[in-house]
Structures are given as structure tokens and as C-alpha cells.
Scaffold this active site. Structure first.
Site, PDB file in Angstrom:
ATOM      1  N   ASP A   9      -7.321   0.678  -4.948  1.00  0.00           N
ATOM      2  CA  ASP A   9      -7.803   0.046  -3.714  1.00  0.00           C
ATOM      3  C   ASP A   9      -9.137   0.672  -3.288  1.00  0.00           C
ATOM      4  O   ASP A   9      -9.430   1.812  -3.641  1.00  0.00           O
ATOM      5  CB  ASP A   9      -6.757   0.269  -2.611  1.00  0.00           C
ATOM      6  CG  ASP A   9      -6.793  -0.800  -1.533  1.00  0.00           C
ATOM      7  OD1 ASP A   9      -7.744  -1.600  -1.498  1.00  0.00           O
ATOM      8  OD2 ASP A   9      -5.857  -0.830  -0.710  1.00  0.00           O
ATOM      9  N   GLU A  64      -0.683  -0.763  -4.401  1.00  0.00           N
ATOM     10  CA  GLU A  64      -2.098  -0.436  -4.178  1.00  0.00           C
ATOM     11  C   GLU A  64      -2.247   1.026  -3.792  1.00  0.00           C
ATOM     12  O   GLU A  64      -1.545   1.520  -2.922  1.00  0.00           O
ATOM     13  CB  GLU A  64      -2.683  -1.312  -3.057  1.00  0.00           C
ATOM     14  CG  GLU A  64      -2.595  -2.783  -3.374  1.00  0.00           C
ATOM     15  CD  GLU A  64      -3.418  -3.651  -2.433  1.00  0.00           C
ATOM     16  OE1 GLU A  64      -4.150  -3.114  -1.570  1.00  0.00           O
ATOM     17  OE2 GLU A  64      -3.315  -4.891  -2.563  1.00  0.00           O
ATOM     18  N   GLU A 121     -12.029  -7.826  -1.780  1.00  0.00           N
ATOM     19  CA  GLU A 121     -11.479  -7.986  -0.429  1.00  0.00           C
ATOM     20  C   GLU A 121     -12.635  -8.096   0.561  1.00  0.00           C
ATOM     21  O   GLU A 121     -13.736  -7.646   0.277  1.00  0.00           O
ATOM     22  CB  GLU A 121     -10.531  -6.834  -0.076  1.00  0.00           C
ATOM     23  CG  GLU A 121     -11.175  -5.460  -0.119  1.00  0.00           C
ATOM     24  CD  GLU A 121     -10.212  -4.314   0.204  1.00  0.00           C
ATOM     25  OE1 GLU A 121      -8.990  -4.462   0.064  1.00  0.00           O
ATOM     26  OE2 GLU A 121     -10.726  -3.262   0.596  1.00  0.00           O
ATOM     27  N   ASN A 171       0.840  -1.199   0.000  1.00  0.00           N
ATOM     28  CA  ASN A 171       0.000   0.000   0.000  1.00  0.00           C
ATOM     29  C   ASN A 171       0.874   1.247   0.000  1.00  0.00           C
ATOM     30  O   ASN A 171       1.788   1.364   0.813  1.00  0.00           O
ATOM     31  CB  ASN A 171      -0.894   0.022   1.237  1.00  0.00           C
ATOM     32  CG  ASN A 171      -1.926  -1.079   1.219  1.00  0.00           C
ATOM     33  OD1 ASN A 171      -2.923  -1.000   0.507  1.00  0.00           O
ATOM     34  ND2 ASN A 171      -1.671  -2.141   1.974  1.00  0.00           N
TER      35      ASN A 171
END
Ligand code: C2E
Ligand code: MG
Ligand code: MG
Ligand code: MG
Length: 280
Positions: A176, A146, A233, A114
Site C-alpha cells: 500500500d 494491504e 488510488e 488493511n
């Protein structure tokens, strides 16, 4: 009487504000120390390819437990790290460690990191990231980056140039938390994402809410038309997993497959799933 009561109430608020400020200052200084000392650790959550049930890779998620304050969730310390200007140091230390720890997993297992919205404004982000990977001998083509939607809003040109530079080195870029922001469709057109991760709030809600299920079905179909790889997710149940797979979702992540764990457990999960595949 009324006057005295009012004054007392005011003093009460004053005290709780002091308390709040004191707690925040304590958290800030603890976080600065933790970042400098390398006390923020990478944990790894599996991403599974829903088409063949193989492990696609792992997402690196930062974890911090302070001696005095206990476990602090990333939803608290990541925004704080952004505010106090230590997010870049945090990212580099976690990414470096994650590369080092997972190098031996081999070329088929991808690592997903991330990157904070704020870092996308840094024109040197791409070269810094590449330098870190080179130092750790980690091939850029094994790395996914991400980015949350908010990241991209202010400076589209710099962000676009940075993402293109990373893609030119073989990294894949994921958008994301898709759907959680407010300008999702704008971002789909402004940037070329390799993957889009549907926000976990929609996927979690699929467990009990048919409307969320239909929204996710429609998002999957939209993304497929655009030719981006779809990721969900927040998969916690077999029913949700089945519906996503039936509707063409390509990659899944969630407690159903496993939570984020330290490297030793993640390696064990990888070995176990590889062994299972040989038997099957
Ligand atoms: P994210 O990047 O969207 O990461 C996925 C989050 O969903 C993780 O929360 C993960 O634990 C959670 N999750 C995954 N599967 C499930 C599930 O089945 N059920 C539920 N209820 N939750 C699930 P986590 O680790 O608390 O991280 C929260 C957010 O903090 C991340 O969201 C990411 O935006 C940020 N974050 C974490 N580590 C880092 C980091 O090193 N750098 C940056 N910039 N952000 C980070
Ligand atoms: Mg993420
Ligand atoms: Mg997400
Ligand atoms: Mg997030």
C-alpha cells in the site's frame, strides 16, 4: 515588564499543553471503549478493473464517530490504536464484521483489508487471520491483505514468513501507499507482492502537475516489468483515469468511482454496476 510578559507566555504554553494532554487522554479512553464495544465500523470503497470496467472488489476502511468527539478520521485513530495497543483488537473486529457483511457478494468480489505494520511482527498473525476467516466461512482466496511500506522495515524475516503463509492460503498481498515511503525499491525486491498500490498523493497531484503524471507513468512501467498487478488510488477525475488506463494501470480506486460507504450502499453500487454491464 519583560519578565512578567515572559512568565505570562510560559503560563499560556503550560495551559495549552495541559489542554492537549487532556484531549489526548479523552481520545484514548474513548477509542479503547469504542474498540471494545465494536463501535468502529467497516466502510467499503470500490476497486474497479480498468481493463473491463468490472468491480474488482472493495477495500475495507474503518470509520469511527464518537458521541461527544464527533467523527475521528482513521489517520488519527489508527496510529493512536497502534500506540495504545488496541490495533489488533480493532483489526479483528473490523475484518470479522466485513467478512460477515460481504459473504453474500459471491466469489467474484474480493475484499481488501488493511493490516497494521505492527501486526506483521506477530508470528501468529497468519494463523489468527485464517482462524477468523474459517469461523466466518469466508474463503481466504477472496481476501487481499494491504500492507503499508513502513510495516515491513524492522523484521524482514518474520514479515516474509507471514506474507508467504497468507499467500499459500490463496490470499493476495498488496503493498500500500507505494512511493510515499522511503525504501520502496528495497521492499519490491525483498518481498513478493501480488499487487502494488501507487500512493494517492501522486495520483491526486496528476490533476494539475505534469511531473507527477510522468512519475506515475514510470512507476507503472517499472511494476509491469516486475510482473506485479498495478493499482492506483485517489482517482477523482476522468482525465486522470484515462491517462492511468492508457499507461496500463490495471485496477483503480477513488472518489470518481465512489467513496467508502456502509454495506447497504456498497451492495447497491455493486448491483447497479452489474445491471449496467448486462445492458451494455
Ligand atoms: P489507505 O489504506 O491508503 O486507504 C485509502 C485512503 O484513500 C482512504 O482514506 C480513502 O478514503 C482515501 N481515498 C480513496 N480514494 C480517494 C480519492 O479519490 N481522493 C482522496 N482525497 N482520497 C481518497 P481513509 O479512509 O481516511 O483511511 C486513511 C488510512 O487509514 C488508510 O489509507 C489506511 O492506511 C488507514 N486505515 C483505514 N482503515 C484501517 C483499518 O481498518 N486498519 C488499518 N490498519 N488501517 C486503516
Ligand atoms: Mg489500504
Ligand atoms: Mg493507500
Ligand atoms: Mg495508508
Amino acid at each position: 515588564h519583560a519578565k512578567r510578559d515572559g512568565r505570562g507566555l510560559f503560563r499560556f504554553f503550560e495551559q495549552s499543553m495541559d489542554e492537549e494532554l487532556r484531549r489526548r487522554a479523552e481520545l484514548e479512553s474513548a477509542l479503547k471503549k469504542a474498540v471494545a464495544a465494536g463501535d468502529i465500523h467497516p466502510f467499503y470503497q470500490p476497486l474497479v478493473d480498468l481493463r473491463d470496467n468490472r468491480v474488482y472488489g472493495f477495500e475495507v476502511l474503518s470509520r469511527w464517530t464518537d458521541e461527544k468527539l464527533g467523527a475521528i478520521p482513521p489517520d488519527v485513530f489508527i496510529p493512536l490504536a497502534e500506540q495504545i495497543g488496541v490495533i489488533a483488537d480493532l483489526t479483528w473486529s473490523v475484518v470479522r464484521r466485513a467478512c460477515r457483511e460481504t459473504l453474500q457478494w459471491g466469489a467474484q468480489v474480493r475484499l481488501s483489508v488493511n493490516v497494521s505494520p505492527m501486526q506483521l511482527k506477530d508470528p501468529l498473525l497468519a494463523s489468527r487471520l485464517l482462524a477468523t476467516l474459517e469461523e466466518e466461512k469466508f474463503p481466504p482466496s477472496r481476501l487481499d491483505v494491504e500492507i503499508t511500506e513502513s510495516a515491513l522495515i524492522d523484521d524482514v524475516d518474520t514479515a516474509r514468513a507471514t506474507l508467504a503463509a497468507l499467500q499459500a492460503e490463496g490470499m493476495r498481498i498488496s503493498l500500500d501507499d507505494f512511493g510515499a515511503g522511503y525504501s520502496s525499491l528495497y521492499h519490491l525486491r525483498a518481498f513478493h507482492f501480488d499487487k502494488v498500490k501507487i500512493d494517492r498523493s501522486f495520483v491526486l497531484a496528476m490533476q494539475h502537475d505534469e511531473e507527477s503524471g510522468r512519475i506515475v507513468d514510470a512507476i507503472l512501467s517499472l511494476l509491469k516489468h516486475l510482473g506485479v498487478t498495478t493499482v492506483a488510488e485517489g482517482i477523482e477525475t476522468a482525465q486522470v483515469l484515462r491517462r492511468l488506463a492508457e499507461n496500463g494501470c490495471e485496477i483503480g480506486q477513488g472518489f470518481y468511482f465512489g467513496k467508502a460507504t456502509p454495506i447497504a450502499e456498497a451492495s447497491k453500487l455493486l448491483r447497479r454496476r452489474r445491471a449496467d454491464r448486462r445492458v451494455a
